[in-house]
Design an enzyme around this catalytic site. Structure first.
Site: not given
Ligand code: UD1
Length: 352
Positions: A23, A93, A117, A123, A125, A163
């Site tokens: 990541n 993704r 998934c 999402p 957004d 996020s």
């Protein structure tokens, strides 16, 4: 489909050097699109998603070379296309994270909309909203996102939720935008801190990444850099969890214990003896002894510095071998309890 056969091992013993974090490395690889010169990244893990990201960078015209095992160079001298390959996006993704760099460098990109998934709707957004706030026009044309911006401009944007991916996209876009971008309620994961330090070493002007409010003063140009990827905290937590379930005595190196505070706390509550020795930072050695069945714990996942959602199913599996009752609450994704049902199929006493 690959099969993994697991035989009873008895207690585990040994030392493991943790590999570079997936990541962390994915956004770093995406960030190499921000310069035309050669960036070098060490401790790149040999994983499927990394291969997809390599292919994706190549599809845009970048040269990606493996200099030696785990060491790559990326030279995105010329971006030949800004259209994302549908097959690659459907495989990963995280490919959405090239939108910020492509918009910042080329002023346009076309990306297939990634689907949901197994762990939730996922999402994007917030990614699109922050890029729009910076002046990008983004249309969804039957599942293809068509984005353009003459020049991205600094803005103030508050993420509705911290996020990780949207913060990363915004940081990469803001690095080359004109003016100052202030990002509020940002993710504070170690991977964000690492991306900021990577971008800074490319010449970006960024501050505040540990606080949740990040300020980026856009610059005209970014430069190449060399970087060693941090050890994978999720991988480290997984080895510790394996020893918590099976018992034994293990030691891991290559991860800064500071990024494992919550998993280590949970392991101690399970009854593990944890000893951190040697240097500070990633050179520290995390030793763990487990001589009993794990005691029950209560774990709520959350954005960093909370308990990582990526270790939730792993710790759930440990508790399936535990002695007491445990309670897990998932707050990051709405549907991430598939492992609970699988464990129930093995005979674990799990209720959702
Ligand atoms: C990253 C990690 C992933 C980890 C997750 C949370 C990578 C490559 N992946 O994923 O392993 O599980 O952080 O720690 O780094 N959300 C929205 N709209 C958005 C973006 C996110 O509603 O635009 C929601 C998601 O559906 C989810 C939550 O926010 O419920 C957290 O997602 P996010 O932090 O963005 O995760 P990723 O960056 O996708």
């Amino acid at each position: 489909m690959a099969k993994i056969l697991v035989n009873e091992s008895g207690p585990l013993h040994g030392t493991v050097q943790i590999s570079g974090a997936k990541n962390a490395v994915l956004p770093l690889m995406a960030a190499t699109l921000l310069t035309g010169d050669t960036c070098r990244i060490e401790d790149v893990p040999d994983l499927a998603d990394v291969k997809v990201m390599r292919e994706m960078l190549k599809s845009f015209g970048a040269e990606v070379e493996e200099l030696s095992p785990g060491v790559i160079s990326v030279t995105a001298k010329e971006i030949k296309t800004t259209v994302g390959d549908s097959e690659l996006v459907s495989e990963m993704r995280a490919s959405t994270m090239v939108m910020g760099p492509l918009l910042a460098r080329c002023g346009k990109c076309v990306m297939p909309m990634p689907g949901g998934c197994s762990i939730g709707k996922r999402p994007i957004d917030f990614h699109l909203d922050v890029l729009r706030a910076m002046g990008a026009e983004i249309l969804d044309d039957g599942g293809m996102l068509i984005a353009k911006a003459k020049k991205l401009c600094g803005t103030t944007f508050r993420f509705p939720y911290p996020s990780v991916g949207a913060t990363e996209n915004a940081l990469m876009a803001a690095a080359l935008a004109s003016g100052t971008t202030k990002l509020l309620n940002c993710a504070r994961e170690p991977e964000i801190v690492e991306l900021c330090s990577f971008l800074r070493s490319m010449g970006a002007k960024i501050s505040g990444e540990r606080t949740g409010t990040i300020t980026v003063d856009g610059v005209e140009k970014l430069f190449p850099t060399d970087h060693v990827t941090a050890g994978d905290r999720i991988c480290a937590g997984t080895y510790l969890a394996a020893a918590a379930a099976a018992g034994g005595e293990i030691e891991i190196t290559g991860v800064d214990p500071v990024v494992l505070v919550e998993p280590l706390k949970a392991l101690r509550k399970m009854g593990a003896g944890i000893r951190i020795s040697g240097a500070t930072g990633p050179k520290a050695r995390i030793g763990m002894v487990m001589e009993r069945r794990p005691a029950g714990v209560e774990i709520d996942t959350g954005p960093y510095p909370g308990f990582p959602t990526d270790l939730q199913s792993v710790f759930l599996a440990v508790e399936a071998a535990g002695s007491g009752e445990s309670r897990f609450k998932e707050t990051v994704y709405e549907a991430r309890f598939e492992a609970a049902m699988r464990l129930a199929a093995f005979g674990a006493d799990v209720s959702l």
